[in-house]
Motif scaffolding. Sequence first.
Motif, PDB file in Angstrom:
ATOM      1  N   GLU A   1      50.380 102.884  11.513  1.00  0.00           N
ATOM      2  CA  GLU A   1      50.937 101.616  11.948  1.00  0.00           C
ATOM      3  C   GLU A   1      51.399 100.743  10.782  1.00  0.00           C
ATOM      4  OE1 GLU A   1      46.467 100.968  11.552  1.00  0.00           O
ATOM      5  OE2 GLU A   1      47.813 102.545  12.227  1.00  0.00           O
ATOM      6  N   PRO A   2      52.407  99.877  11.027  1.00  0.00           N
ATOM      7  CA  PRO A   2      52.821  98.923   9.993  1.00  0.00           C
ATOM      8  C   PRO A   2      51.746  97.862   9.784  1.00  0.00           C
ATOM      9  CG  PRO A   2      54.008  98.529  12.049  1.00  0.00           C
ATOM     10  CD  PRO A   2      53.248  99.796  12.238  1.00  0.00           C
ATOM     11  N   GLN A   3      51.470  97.536   8.558  1.00  0.00           N
ATOM     12  CA  GLN A   3      50.516  96.510   8.153  1.00  0.00           C
ATOM     13  C   GLN A   3      50.741  96.219   6.675  1.00  0.00           C
ATOM     14  OE1 GLN A   3      46.390  97.909   7.792  1.00  0.00           O
ATOM     15  NE2 GLN A   3      46.961  99.904   8.563  1.00  0.00           N
ATOM     16  N   PRO A   4      50.180  95.095   6.165  1.00  0.00           N
ATOM     17  CA  PRO A   4      49.256  94.127   6.744  1.00  0.00           C
ATOM     18  C   PRO A   4      49.922  93.294   7.848  1.00  0.00           C
ATOM     19  CG  PRO A   4      49.276  94.000   4.336  1.00  0.00           C
ATOM     20  CD  PRO A   4      50.449  94.803   4.738  1.00  0.00           C
ATOM     21  N   LEU A   5      49.049  92.745   8.731  1.00  0.00           N
ATOM     22  CA  LEU A   5      49.498  91.836   9.764  1.00  0.00           C
ATOM     23  C   LEU A   5      49.066  90.417   9.411  1.00  0.00           C
ATOM     24  CD1 LEU A   5      48.722  93.851  13.041  1.00  0.00           C
ATOM     25  CD2 LEU A   5      50.814  93.819  11.662  1.00  0.00           C
TER      26      LEU A   5
ATOM     27  N   THR B   1      45.654  98.024  14.115  1.00  0.00           N
ATOM     28  CA  THR B   1      45.195  96.837  13.395  1.00  0.00           C
ATOM     29  C   THR B   1      45.262  95.592  14.278  1.00  0.00           C
ATOM     30  OG1 THR B   1      45.869  97.809  11.283  1.00  0.00           O
ATOM     31  CG2 THR B   1      45.546  95.431  11.318  1.00  0.00           C
ATOM     32  N   GLU B   2      46.235  95.547  15.200  1.00  0.00           N
ATOM     33  CA  GLU B   2      46.311  94.436  16.147  1.00  0.00           C
ATOM     34  C   GLU B   2      45.098  94.428  17.070  1.00  0.00           C
ATOM     35  OE1 GLU B   2      49.463  92.429  19.315  1.00  0.00           O
ATOM     36  OE2 GLU B   2      49.950  94.329  18.338  1.00  0.00           O
ATOM     37  N   LEU B   3      44.627  95.619  17.441  1.00  0.00           N
ATOM     38  CA  LEU B   3      43.413  95.718  18.248  1.00  0.00           C
ATOM     39  C   LEU B   3      42.210  95.176  17.480  1.00  0.00           C
ATOM     40  CD1 LEU B   3      41.632  96.698  20.587  1.00  0.00           C
ATOM     41  CD2 LEU B   3      41.733  99.000  19.587  1.00  0.00           C
ATOM     42  N   ILE B   4      42.131  95.494  16.191  1.00  0.00           N
ATOM     43  CA  ILE B   4      41.031  94.996  15.361  1.00  0.00           C
ATOM     44  C   ILE B   4      41.061  93.473  15.290  1.00  0.00           C
ATOM     45  CG2 ILE B   4      40.027  95.016  13.044  1.00  0.00           C
ATOM     46  CD1 ILE B   4      39.720  97.622  14.739  1.00  0.00           C
ATOM     47  N   ILE B   5      42.270  92.900  15.197  1.00  0.00           N
ATOM     48  CA  ILE B   5      42.400  91.437  15.180  1.00  0.00           C
ATOM     49  C   ILE B   5      41.847  90.843  16.473  1.00  0.00           C
ATOM     50  CG2 ILE B   5      44.069  89.534  15.205  1.00  0.00           C
ATOM     51  CD1 ILE B   5      45.870  91.363  13.436  1.00  0.00           C
TER      52      ILE B   5
END
Length: 471
Positions: A79-83, A129-133
């Motif tokens: 996935e693209p990151q950092p967010l 990473t969006e889920l982690i947020i």
Amino acid sequence: MGGVFGVVSHQDCSLDLFFSVDYHSHLGTRRGGLAVLNDNGMFERSIHNIQNSPFRTKFENDINELHGKIGIGCISDYEPQPLLVNSHLGKFAITTVGIVGNKDELVKEILETRETHFLEMSGGEINQTELIIALINQKSTIVEGIKNVQEKVKGSMSMLIMTTEGIYAARDKMGRTPLQVGKKEGATCVSFENFAYVNLGYSDYHELGPAEIDFLTADGYEVIQKPQKKMKICTFLWIYYGYPTASYEGVNVETMRYNCGKYLARRDKGSVQPDAVAGVPDSGTAHAVGYANESGIPFTRPFIKYTPTWPRSFMPTNQSQRNLIAHMKLIPVPPLIKGKKILLIDDSIVRGTQLRETTDFLYKSGAKEVHVRPACPPIMFGCKYLNFSRSKSEMDLITRRIIKQFEGDNVSPETLQKYCNPDTPEYERMLEEIRKQLHFTTLRYHRLDDMLDSVGIDHDCLCTYCWDGRE
């Protein structure tokens, strides 16, 4: 896989961030990203696709614009990151490495609260990473949010969270992936690979333990949550993933690979009489050097990896493309092959396709015999923690295809364990079939106990799931 790096400094940290993230390029092939807190207190970010171009090439212009005293970055296989985030916890940036094994379950749980939504990436996937947020934002502080992630995620999840004051660094609950703190005057950094900061003047300062949470400032670090005692660090970090100059839990990757080859040679003593020992470039090379040093059999390079223009062999998502690129990169040295008995060491055998093609390539170049010695035991289970293989199914593994050939579709856990045990007739039968299908003269895998001894730390601290199914 993937790699992360973060830095907090009294001076501009953009070059330290740029070069250290670039040093993680061996860990990911899809995307790279950088984020900094600029002098105006604003977060700035750059993300690029790096499938067809190196990280440095894509980001060398951006780094002239990204300036600040706090920064995080990553190399990602997915996935693209950092967010960048603006929530009730304030503004922060986050980058992660790991895999959420219960992703669908957690997404469903969160959506049922009707308090948030997720943006879909191409192909309908939700950015992990969006889920982690979302999990972090369920709590009243960032630290409590990180603990929530550690409690709910099945798999592994290490992360860096950049705030306006510093960086939270959190190692995954079981310590399957590493995080290491480096220090130089006026700056503190945290890195997946500790070698990534050495040439920038940092020295090893602290290695986070499993589930440990630290807060970094330019002057040092504070332990927010002490590490738990139980650890299951990925053994493949030493066998395959890790860069030779990296160290985990005090054990250098190159040194471990020499030990690995040494144990292979000791177990193999007298069984074959090859003319030379060779490693499949690059991760098999150090194992082969260790074997050659222990056995006294000369180490040679019968083929050379052509790297100036060809990308890494596993970069394309299409398996046939990866196989083609792997073949195109290996250039033979005929005088070192023709009429020779070659003992060939690779880091592992997953599907077996590339190693069979490499073996046939040696035969066509005149090799008399090709004896294969993988540097780890047969891979029997798909990794649930780090996505070691892109295989969609365990039936992609050559071991499982052969077991199905012998046993049919319904194989009990007890039967599988017989094929994991190197002292059973089932194991020997499986090896012989692999040898025949992949056209090897002889085949002997590394034993699990020997491989773990090669690492040199407590066996109970090492994850062996992909070899024996034990969590």
